[in-house]
Scaffold this motif. Structure first.
Motif, PDB file in Angstrom:
ATOM      1  N   THR A  20       0.840  -1.196   0.000  1.00  0.00           N
ATOM      2  CA  THR A  20       0.000   0.000   0.000  1.00  0.00           C
ATOM      3  C   THR A  20       0.868   1.237   0.000  1.00  0.00           C
ATOM      4  N   THR A  21       0.497   2.218  -0.797  1.00  0.00           N
ATOM      5  CA  THR A  21       1.126   3.524  -0.784  1.00  0.00           C
ATOM      6  C   THR A  21       0.057   4.578  -0.541  1.00  0.00           C
ATOM      7  N   TYR A  22       0.433   5.654   0.171  1.00  0.00           N
ATOM      8  CA  TYR A  22      -0.531   6.646   0.611  1.00  0.00           C
ATOM      9  C   TYR A  22      -0.115   8.044   0.146  1.00  0.00           C
ATOM     10  N   CYS A  23      -1.115   8.842  -0.189  1.00  0.00           N
ATOM     11  CA  CYS A  23      -0.883  10.238  -0.538  1.00  0.00           C
ATOM     12  C   CYS A  23      -1.773  11.136   0.304  1.00  0.00           C
ATOM     13  N   ASN A  24      -1.205  12.245   0.738  1.00  0.00           N
ATOM     14  CA  ASN A  24      -1.945  13.187   1.569  1.00  0.00           C
ATOM     15  C   ASN A  24      -1.705  14.614   1.115  1.00  0.00           C
ATOM     16  N   SER A  25      -2.771  15.397   1.210  1.00  0.00           N
ATOM     17  CA  SER A  25      -2.694  16.817   0.904  1.00  0.00           C
ATOM     18  C   SER A  25      -3.276  17.606   2.068  1.00  0.00           C
ATOM     19  N   SER A  26      -2.721  18.775   2.328  1.00  0.00           N
ATOM     20  CA  SER A  26      -3.242  19.607   3.407  1.00  0.00           C
ATOM     21  C   SER A  26      -4.495  20.362   2.976  1.00  0.00           C
ATOM     22  N   THR A  27      -4.691  20.460   1.664  1.00  0.00           N
ATOM     23  CA  THR A  27      -5.873  21.128   1.130  1.00  0.00           C
ATOM     24  C   THR A  27      -6.686  20.149   0.289  1.00  0.00           C
ATOM     25  N   THR A  28      -7.927  20.479   0.100  1.00  0.00           N
ATOM     26  CA  THR A  28      -8.832  19.606  -0.641  1.00  0.00           C
ATOM     27  C   THR A  28      -8.419  19.506  -2.101  1.00  0.00           C
ATOM     28  N   LEU A  29      -8.433  18.301  -2.593  1.00  0.00           N
ATOM     29  CA  LEU A  29      -8.081  18.044  -3.985  1.00  0.00           C
ATOM     30  C   LEU A  29      -9.342  18.006  -4.848  1.00  0.00           C
ATOM     31  N   SER A  30      -9.206  18.423  -6.087  1.00  0.00           N
ATOM     32  CA  SER A  30     -10.320  18.283  -7.026  1.00  0.00           C
ATOM     33  C   SER A  30     -10.397  16.846  -7.530  1.00  0.00           C
ATOM     34  N   ASN A  31      -9.254  16.229  -7.651  1.00  0.00           N
ATOM     35  CA  ASN A  31      -9.195  14.820  -8.057  1.00  0.00           C
ATOM     36  C   ASN A  31      -7.775  14.324  -7.819  1.00  0.00           C
ATOM     37  N   ILE A  32      -7.555  13.057  -8.034  1.00  0.00           N
ATOM     38  CA  ILE A  32      -6.221  12.506  -7.887  1.00  0.00           C
ATOM     39  C   ILE A  32      -5.997  11.463  -8.977  1.00  0.00           C
ATOM     40  N   GLN A  33      -4.779  11.430  -9.469  1.00  0.00           N
ATOM     41  CA  GLN A  33      -4.401  10.452 -10.471  1.00  0.00           C
ATOM     42  C   GLN A  33      -3.279   9.580  -9.919  1.00  0.00           C
ATOM     43  N   TRP A  34      -3.172   8.385 -10.457  1.00  0.00           N
ATOM     44  CA  TRP A  34      -2.080   7.486 -10.112  1.00  0.00           C
ATOM     45  C   TRP A  34      -1.357   7.064 -11.386  1.00  0.00           C
ATOM     46  N   TYR A  35      -0.026   7.040 -11.290  1.00  0.00           N
ATOM     47  CA  TYR A  35       0.832   6.645 -12.399  1.00  0.00           C
ATOM     48  C   TYR A  35       1.813   5.577 -11.916  1.00  0.00           C
ATOM     49  N   LYS A  36       2.253   4.736 -12.852  1.00  0.00           N
ATOM     50  CA  LYS A  36       3.280   3.745 -12.553  1.00  0.00           C
ATOM     51  C   LYS A  36       4.458   3.949 -13.499  1.00  0.00           C
ATOM     52  N   GLN A  37       5.644   3.916 -12.923  1.00  0.00           N
ATOM     53  CA  GLN A  37       6.860   4.040 -13.721  1.00  0.00           C
ATOM     54  C   GLN A  37       7.712   2.793 -13.502  1.00  0.00           C
ATOM     55  N   ARG A  38       7.838   1.992 -14.536  1.00  0.00           N
ATOM     56  CA  ARG A  38       8.688   0.805 -14.442  1.00  0.00           C
ATOM     57  C   ARG A  38      10.154   1.243 -14.408  1.00  0.00           C
ATOM     58  N   PRO A  39      11.038   0.432 -13.837  1.00  0.00           N
ATOM     59  CA  PRO A  39      12.468   0.792 -13.821  1.00  0.00           C
ATOM     60  C   PRO A  39      12.989   1.084 -15.211  1.00  0.00           C
TER      61      PRO A  39
END
Lengths: 109, 116
Positions: A20-39
């Motif tokens: 599991t990986t977690y992301c946090n923002s101090s302000t409200t987000l309009s949306n969030i995206q996730w990306y994967k980068q292979r080595p």
């Protein structure tokens, strides 16, 4: 300024364990995206979450957006060696987008 | 197949030299971006362009310059004023021309610049 914090920075798991990986923002987000980068590769878009409390699944990957739209998580069930790479979240604000620092996942066979 | 082409893939530069990284897209996307990636720091925005002949500074624009003369092309010049240019540079594009979390980014394969 607007920032998105992502933890952990590194995660090493045995194949078959969860991640599991977690992301946090101090302000409200309009949306969030996730990306994967292979080595050695470049970031590739995985998913976008927009609604409060939204949960989306892609096979063994589960993405969640918090009720307050300030946090998000990516959970991988039963990791495989093909899951190795760095996972980035990107938090969307009204006229900006900020990437987290990424979580680098390594999987031991 | 549509995509983003970055060149060169690897580049070595002596201190004091300017270098230009190429980015071409055939996705018909309005917006294009340049990001810098350093270990443990994620992606930091250098410049972005929402339409032709217009571009905006990102968070770390100092020591860099760009142009957007054509919709398909968004070259980045790393000037000698950039104090620590060794990094992995990623070009990206998106359909709509606004920097927003609603835009899905398509990335090129990247250019790795090393200053000797």
């Amino acid at each position: 300024g607007q920032q998105v914090m992502q933890i952990p920075q590194y995660q090493h798991v045995q194949e078959g364990e969860d991640f599991t990986t977690y992301c946090n923002s101090s302000t409200t987000l309009s949306n969030i995206q996730w990306y994967k980068q292979r080595p050695g590769g470049h970031p590739v878009f995985l998913i976008q979450l927009v609604k409060s409390g939204e949960v989306k699944k892609q096979k063994r990957l589960t993405f969640q957006f918090g009720e307050a739209k300030k946090n998000s998580s990516l959970h991988i069930t039963a990791t495989q060696t093909t899951d190795v790479g760095t996972y980035f979240c990107a938090g969307g604000f009204n006229n900006d987008m900020r990437f987290g620092a990424g979580t680098r996942l390594t999987v031991k066979p | 197949d549509g995509g983003i082409t970055q060149s060169p893939k690897y580049l070595f530069r002596k201190e004091g030299q300017n270098v230009t990284l190429s980015c071409e897209q055939n996705l018909n996307h309005d917006a294009m971006y340049w990001y810098r990636q350093d270990p443990g720091q994620g992606l930091r925005l250098i410049y972005y362009s929402q339409i032709v002949n217009d571009f905006q500074k990102g968070d770390i624009a100092e020591g860099y310059s760009v142009s957007r003369e054509k919709k398909e092309s968004f070259p980045l010049t790393v000037t000698s004023a950039q104090k620590n240019p060794t990094a992995f540079y990623l070009c990206a594009s998106s359909i709509v021309g606004r920097l927003s979390g609603a835009n899905v980014l398509t990335f090129g394969a990247g250019s790795r610049l090393t200053v000797l």
